[in-house]
Design an enzyme around this catalytic site. Sequence first.
Site: not given
Length: 174
Positions: A10, A12, A54
């Site tokens: 991922d 962040d 995302n």
Amino acid sequence: MNLKACVFLDRDGVLNEERGEYTFRVEDFKIIDGVKKAMQLLKQKDYLLIVITNQAGIAKGLYTDNDVMQCHEYLQNQTGKLIDDIYYCPHHPVSTESLLRKPDSLMLEKAIARYNIDPDKSWMVGDSERDLIAADKVGVKGILVNETNDTSQNGLVCKNLLEAVQKFILKANP
């Protein structure tokens, strides 16, 4: 077919500091201490490194694909270009439903197919349960990273990526 091991990352909160708001400007993109070293250790063991993130701010009109690409180029340059690929989902339910968006797993599925990845030898390192849910859907082991060592459904929790690499990933697949 020779299947490869991968560590999905991922962005962040794992690679760069989680600011509590969208990070889309290079000047706000602060890489977490130990990230480059963690990536180097994984590359020495022939892991693919693929970012899965995302980026709902695009769908919300807060920033553009180009802003995201500039941050990713900066990340690559600062970490020695060790990342093999970056998948990002520009969608958000306020405008567009998408199976790409975690906790759905389509970004992971695409990477697995494209790079011949063996889910049994692969990991997802994320900072939220939605990252681990996406990983679980494709049979990839998940590790939650956060400063507070909050618990996770699968019990694998670390303070940061470097600890996750040293404590779990390299010990499982030496």
